[in-house]
Design a protein around this motif. Structure first.
Motif, PDB file in Angstrom:
ATOM      1  N   LEU A  87      52.101  61.161  43.912  1.00 51.49           N
ATOM      2  CA  LEU A  87      52.369  59.965  43.483  1.00 51.49           C
ATOM      3  C   LEU A  87      52.152  58.809  44.629  1.00 51.49           C
ATOM      4  O   LEU A  87      52.829  58.924  45.707  1.00 51.49           O
ATOM      5  CB  LEU A  87      53.781  59.545  42.869  1.00 51.49           C
ATOM      6  N   VAL A  88      51.375  57.949  44.648  1.00 52.77           N
ATOM      7  CA  VAL A  88      50.690  57.145  45.774  1.00 52.77           C
ATOM      8  C   VAL A  88      51.301  55.474  45.551  1.00 52.77           C
ATOM      9  O   VAL A  88      50.433  54.876  44.775  1.00 52.77           O
ATOM     10  CB  VAL A  88      49.381  57.225  46.046  1.00 52.77           C
ATOM     11  N   PRO A  89      52.195  55.327  46.102  1.00 52.52           N
ATOM     12  CA  PRO A  89      52.830  53.906  45.938  1.00 52.52           C
ATOM     13  C   PRO A  89      51.896  52.827  46.745  1.00 52.52           C
ATOM     14  O   PRO A  89      51.763  53.292  47.889  1.00 52.52           O
ATOM     15  CB  PRO A  89      54.290  53.883  46.332  1.00 52.52           C
ATOM     16  N   ILE A  90      51.505  52.019  46.194  1.00 47.27           N
ATOM     17  CA  ILE A  90      50.741  50.976  46.817  1.00 47.27           C
ATOM     18  C   ILE A  90      51.310  49.612  46.654  1.00 47.27           C
ATOM     19  O   ILE A  90      51.339  49.055  45.826  1.00 47.27           O
ATOM     20  CB  ILE A  90      49.112  50.940  46.279  1.00 47.27           C
ATOM     21  N   HIS A  91      51.672  48.800  48.070  1.00 42.15           N
ATOM     22  CA  HIS A  91      52.275  47.552  48.182  1.00 42.15           C
ATOM     23  C   HIS A  91      51.137  46.575  48.100  1.00 42.15           C
ATOM     24  O   HIS A  91      50.413  46.317  48.802  1.00 42.15           O
ATOM     25  CB  HIS A  91      53.128  47.619  49.340  1.00 42.15           C
ATOM     26  N   CYS A  92      50.670  46.162  46.665  1.00 41.87           N
ATOM     27  CA  CYS A  92      49.671  45.055  46.583  1.00 41.87           C
ATOM     28  C   CYS A  92      49.780  44.039  47.545  1.00 41.87           C
ATOM     29  O   CYS A  92      48.801  43.441  47.727  1.00 41.87           O
ATOM     30  CB  CYS A  92      49.416  44.956  44.946  1.00 41.87           C
ATOM     31  N   ALA A 108      50.733  43.776  50.142  1.00 42.49           N
ATOM     32  CA  ALA A 108      50.300  43.937  51.544  1.00 42.49           C
ATOM     33  C   ALA A 108      49.125  44.031  51.715  1.00 42.49           C
ATOM     34  O   ALA A 108      48.388  44.378  53.074  1.00 42.49           O
ATOM     35  CB  ALA A 108      51.385  44.859  52.184  1.00 42.49           C
ATOM     36  N   ILE A 109      48.092  44.068  50.820  1.00 48.34           N
ATOM     37  CA  ILE A 109      46.856  44.396  51.069  1.00 48.34           C
ATOM     38  C   ILE A 109      45.971  43.145  51.323  1.00 48.34           C
ATOM     39  O   ILE A 109      45.839  42.297  50.674  1.00 48.34           O
ATOM     40  CB  ILE A 109      46.017  45.127  49.515  1.00 48.34           C
ATOM     41  N   PRO A 110      45.075  43.028  52.382  1.00 48.51           N
ATOM     42  CA  PRO A 110      44.192  42.193  52.841  1.00 48.51           C
ATOM     43  C   PRO A 110      43.255  41.890  51.615  1.00 48.51           C
ATOM     44  O   PRO A 110      42.841  42.492  51.092  1.00 48.51           O
ATOM     45  CB  PRO A 110      43.698  42.522  54.145  1.00 48.51           C
ATOM     46  N   PRO A 111      42.884  40.508  51.520  1.00 50.79           N
ATOM     47  CA  PRO A 111      41.910  39.949  50.629  1.00 50.79           C
ATOM     48  C   PRO A 111      40.470  40.555  50.543  1.00 50.79           C
ATOM     49  O   PRO A 111      39.974  41.026  49.652  1.00 50.79           O
ATOM     50  CB  PRO A 111      42.104  38.440  50.602  1.00 50.79           C
ATOM     51  N   GLU A 112      40.196  40.975  51.901  1.00 47.69           N
ATOM     52  CA  GLU A 112      38.893  41.553  52.275  1.00 47.69           C
ATOM     53  C   GLU A 112      38.745  42.971  51.767  1.00 47.69           C
ATOM     54  O   GLU A 112      37.639  43.559  51.810  1.00 47.69           O
ATOM     55  CB  GLU A 112      38.635  41.363  53.617  1.00 47.69           C
ATOM     56  N   TRP A 113      39.732  43.636  51.382  1.00 45.58           N
ATOM     57  CA  TRP A 113      39.740  45.170  51.252  1.00 45.58           C
ATOM     58  C   TRP A 113      39.104  45.186  49.789  1.00 45.58           C
ATOM     59  O   TRP A 113      39.476  44.492  48.918  1.00 45.58           O
ATOM     60  CB  TRP A 113      41.187  45.767  51.020  1.00 45.58           C
ATOM     61  N   ASP A 114      38.470  46.282  49.678  1.00 43.97           N
ATOM     62  CA  ASP A 114      37.855  46.610  48.291  1.00 43.97           C
ATOM     63  C   ASP A 114      38.970  47.631  47.584  1.00 43.97           C
ATOM     64  O   ASP A 114      38.868  48.703  47.685  1.00 43.97           O
ATOM     65  CB  ASP A 114      36.340  47.405  48.559  1.00 43.97           C
ATOM     66  N   CYS A 115      39.439  47.070  46.701  1.00 41.56           N
ATOM     67  CA  CYS A 115      40.614  47.995  46.164  1.00 41.56           C
ATOM     68  C   CYS A 115      40.203  49.010  45.173  1.00 41.56           C
ATOM     69  O   CYS A 115      40.644  49.798  44.524  1.00 41.56           O
ATOM     70  CB  CYS A 115      41.792  47.007  45.167  1.00 41.56           C
ATOM     71  N   ALA A 116      38.702  48.781  44.701  1.00 49.58           N
ATOM     72  CA  ALA A 116      38.307  49.621  43.876  1.00 49.58           C
ATOM     73  C   ALA A 116      38.353  50.997  44.655  1.00 49.58           C
ATOM     74  O   ALA A 116      38.219  51.995  43.548  1.00 49.58           O
ATOM     75  CB  ALA A 116      36.574  49.295  43.479  1.00 49.58           C
ATOM     76  N   ARG A 117      38.282  51.221  45.662  1.00 48.45           N
ATOM     77  CA  ARG A 117      38.357  52.427  46.455  1.00 48.45           C
ATOM     78  C   ARG A 117      39.533  53.330  45.906  1.00 48.45           C
ATOM     79  O   ARG A 117      39.711  54.364  46.432  1.00 48.45           O
ATOM     80  CB  ARG A 117      37.817  52.516  47.865  1.00 48.45           C
ATOM     81  N   PHE A 118      40.454  52.443  45.745  1.00 50.33           N
ATOM     82  CA  PHE A 118      41.835  53.374  45.328  1.00 50.33           C
ATOM     83  C   PHE A 118      41.945  53.810  44.013  1.00 50.33           C
ATOM     84  O   PHE A 118      42.687  54.487  43.623  1.00 50.33           O
ATOM     85  CB  PHE A 118      43.043  52.351  45.492  1.00 50.33           C
ATOM     86  N   SER A 119      40.630  53.476  43.277  1.00 47.44           N
ATOM     87  CA  SER A 119      40.826  53.997  41.773  1.00 47.44           C
ATOM     88  C   SER A 119      40.843  55.511  41.652  1.00 47.44           C
ATOM     89  O   SER A 119      41.253  55.937  40.565  1.00 47.44           O
ATOM     90  CB  SER A 119      39.506  53.424  40.905  1.00 47.44           C
ATOM     91  N   ASP A 120      40.419  56.220  42.617  1.00 47.28           N
ATOM     92  CA  ASP A 120      40.431  57.767  42.468  1.00 47.28           C
ATOM     93  C   ASP A 120      41.634  58.501  42.505  1.00 47.28           C
ATOM     94  O   ASP A 120      42.018  59.362  42.286  1.00 47.28           O
ATOM     95  CB  ASP A 120      39.325  58.154  43.655  1.00 47.28           C
ATOM     96  N   TYR A 121      42.874  57.515  42.994  1.00 43.83           N
ATOM     97  CA  TYR A 121      43.990  58.177  43.071  1.00 43.83           C
ATOM     98  C   TYR A 121      44.797  58.189  41.812  1.00 43.83           C
ATOM     99  O   TYR A 121      45.776  58.722  41.748  1.00 43.83           O
ATOM    100  CB  TYR A 121      44.809  57.362  44.008  1.00 43.83           C
TER     101      TYR A 121
END
Length: 213
Positions: free
Chosen positions: A193-198, A200-213
């Motif tokens: 289980l991978v908790p992600i603090h949304c 704290a994610i910088p706006p420039e990050w591509d959040c799509a790369r987390f979809s595989d989790y």
């Protein structure tokens, strides 16, 4: 059908009682001595044990009494030709469900077996309910109020599915605890289980790369 372990060293009693119980719809295993009874139950626990006290290898009611604890949590109905008040009290004190003197009245045995099987079924149902609640409570979802009970029930119903679940609520209300409970109760509990603090994610990050989790 319900599993009954019949432990008695008299062949005629084995045949007659075993056939009679099978006629009532029960699955019956028959053994003829104390050691075999202990081994049979350890290999495949029964729902109910019918136990003669004076069996080989000791032929001693006291040795039969010592066997009773080996069959927990199944109810044990003691059947013996050594019927006396003191022995009956010892059997009940050792954990027996009931005590019947031989020759056993079939009508009485039928009633006692039915009551014992009902008791065993209720015990299994209670254990299953406790096991169902354990997953959520282990993740910190404690409490007995109706809303908490409804939340645990919802988690149990949703967790087995592959549907995405959105948990909403103000900060500090336990959303991550609910997410962990959902994960723990799901078929994917053995995966990370991978908790992600949304926040704290910088706006420039591509959040799509987390979809595989």
């Amino acid at each position: 059908m319900s599993g009954i372990l019949l432990a008695d060293d008299e062949p005629a009693f084995q045949r007659l009682t075993g056939a009679w119980l099978r006629g009532l719809g029960h699955d019956v295993r028959v053994v003829g001595d104390g050691d075999a009874a202990r081994a049979a139950f350890a290999e495949a626990p029964a729902d109910l044990v019918l136990l003669d006290l004076a069996m080989p290898p000791h032929h001693d009611p006291e040795a039969g009494l010592a066997l009773i604890a080996n069959f927990a949590p199944a109810p044990v109905i003691v059947m013996t030709g050594h019927a006396d008040h003191a022995l009956a009290l010892k059997a009940i004190d050792a954990g027996a469900w009931d005590f019947l003197a031989k020759p056993v009245d079939p009508d009485i045995l039928r009633i006692v077996v039915a009551r014992a099987m009902d008791r065993a079924a209720l015990a299994r149902e209670l254990a299953a309910l406790k096991a169902r609640d354990t997953g959520a409570e282990d993740m910190g979802l404690i409490g007995t109020t109706p809303p908490m009970a409804a939340l645990r029930d919802l988690i149990r119903r949703v967790a087995p599915t592959r549907l995405p679940v959105l948990v909403l609520g103000p900060s500090g209300t336990g959303k991550e605890l609910v997410a962990r409970a959902l994960h723990h109760a799901s078929p994917r509990a053995d995966r990370k289980l991978v908790p992600i603090h949304c926040g704290a994610i910088p706006p420039e990050w591509d959040c799509a790369r987390f979809s595989d989790y």
